[in-house]
Design an enzyme around this catalytic site. Structure first.
Site, PDB file in Angstrom:
ATOM      1  N   ASP A  17       1.013  -1.361  -0.164  1.00 56.98           N
ATOM      2  CA  ASP A  17       0.137   0.066  -0.003  1.00 56.98           C
ATOM      3  C   ASP A  17       0.757   1.126   0.163  1.00 56.98           C
ATOM      4  O   ASP A  17       1.993   1.168  -0.149  1.00 56.98           O
ATOM      5  CB  ASP A  17      -1.167  -0.035   1.287  1.00 56.98           C
ATOM      6  CG  ASP A  17      -0.489   0.253   2.579  1.00 56.98           C
ATOM      7  OD1 ASP A  17       0.886   0.169   2.611  1.00 56.98           O
ATOM      8  OD2 ASP A  17      -1.132   0.161   3.538  1.00 56.98           O
ATOM      9  N   CYS A  74       3.035  -3.283   4.005  1.00 54.99           N
ATOM     10  CA  CYS A  74       2.203  -2.093   4.364  1.00 54.99           C
ATOM     11  C   CYS A  74       2.737  -1.430   5.776  1.00 54.99           C
ATOM     12  O   CYS A  74       3.937  -1.785   5.798  1.00 54.99           O
ATOM     13  CB  CYS A  74       0.839  -2.421   4.767  1.00 54.99           C
ATOM     14  SG  CYS A  74       0.479  -3.576   6.101  1.00 54.99           S
ATOM     15  N   THR A  76       2.403  -1.771   8.813  1.00 51.15           N
ATOM     16  CA  THR A  76       3.011  -2.803  10.017  1.00 51.15           C
ATOM     17  C   THR A  76       3.001  -4.099   9.230  1.00 51.15           C
ATOM     18  O   THR A  76       3.695  -4.925  10.007  1.00 51.15           O
ATOM     19  CB  THR A  76       1.667  -2.741  10.951  1.00 51.15           C
ATOM     20  OG1 THR A  76       0.501  -3.205  10.418  1.00 51.15           O
ATOM     21  CG2 THR A  76       1.618  -1.449  11.576  1.00 51.15           C
ATOM     22  N   HIS A 107       7.663 -24.608  10.424  1.00 47.85           N
ATOM     23  CA  HIS A 107       6.450 -25.045  11.112  1.00 47.85           C
ATOM     24  C   HIS A 107       5.111 -24.898  10.281  1.00 47.85           C
ATOM     25  O   HIS A 107       4.227 -25.741  10.308  1.00 47.85           O
ATOM     26  CB  HIS A 107       6.382 -24.546  12.510  1.00 47.85           C
ATOM     27  CG  HIS A 107       7.398 -24.740  13.387  1.00 47.85           C
ATOM     28  ND1 HIS A 107       7.509 -24.687  14.486  1.00 47.85           N
ATOM     29  CD2 HIS A 107       8.719 -25.426  12.887  1.00 47.85           C
ATOM     30  CE1 HIS A 107       8.737 -25.115  15.154  1.00 47.85           C
ATOM     31  NE2 HIS A 107       9.478 -25.460  14.301  1.00 47.85           N
ATOM     32  N   HIS A 142       4.706 -31.270  11.622  1.00 45.78           N
ATOM     33  CA  HIS A 142       4.113 -30.210  11.026  1.00 45.78           C
ATOM     34  C   HIS A 142       3.131 -30.466  10.058  1.00 45.78           C
ATOM     35  O   HIS A 142       2.129 -29.613   9.641  1.00 45.78           O
ATOM     36  CB  HIS A 142       5.109 -29.134  10.617  1.00 45.78           C
ATOM     37  CG  HIS A 142       6.100 -28.909  11.638  1.00 45.78           C
ATOM     38  ND1 HIS A 142       5.943 -28.265  12.956  1.00 45.78           N
ATOM     39  CD2 HIS A 142       7.419 -29.126  11.612  1.00 45.78           C
ATOM     40  CE1 HIS A 142       6.972 -28.188  13.556  1.00 45.78           C
ATOM     41  NE2 HIS A 142       7.836 -28.719  12.914  1.00 45.78           N
TER      42      HIS A 142
END
Length: 154
Positions: A17, A74, A76, A107, A142
């Site tokens: 963004d 973005c 965060t 994982h 996993h």
């Protein structure tokens, strides 16, 4: 961690963004310099945009097999991860350390990486990206857990 010696060349879809635009451009160049094929889904400027629109483009590239991995940037990375995870087949993770990048691949078999363009320096994000791309899924115990995660989509 199960890291390989060097990154195998792959096709990577990337978007951002407005808050992640600068780092997205730098990371796209970084990937291309390594020889990867990069699908740059935009935006083409740092004008204000809505991140879910760009998260969806990259997530669909990964889910549909047009790209092996996705990278979203973005402010965060959190909103991008939430949006991308809405697309069937996507396991998007918001990562701020190389160690978490390795664990997300080993994982969780994560296939979309979301990064913070405002709170994490570019050099750290490059290390995170390198780790994400070079760490293989661990399989074993996993595998069943990832299958259970993917079954939640149904």
């Amino acid at each position: 961690m199960h890291q390989t010696e060097r990154v195998a060349l792959m096709k990577i879809s990337i978007a951002a963004d407005h808050a992640g635009f600068e780092q997205k451009e730098a990371l796209a160049d970084y990937l291309q310099q390594q020889g990867h094929e990069v699908i740059n889904r935009g935006p083409s400027t740092d004008d204000r945009v809505d991140y879910p629109d760009f998260a969806a483009l990259v997530a669909h590239d990964v889910a549909d097999g047009a790209a092996e991995y996705g990278v979203l940037v973005c402010g965060t990375g959190i909103g991008m991860a939430v949006a991308a995870c809405k697309i069937h087949g996507v396991r998007a993770v918001n990562i701020i350390t190389p160690e978490f990048a390795a664990l997300s691949r080993e994982h969780n078999d994560a296939n979309v990486l979301t990064l913070s363009g405002r709170f994490v320096e570019l050099e750290t994000n490059k290390k995170i990206l390198d780790t994400f791309l070079t760490t293989e899924f661990g399989g074993g115990r996993h595998t069943g857990r990832v299958a259970k995660i993917m079954a939640l989509e149904n």
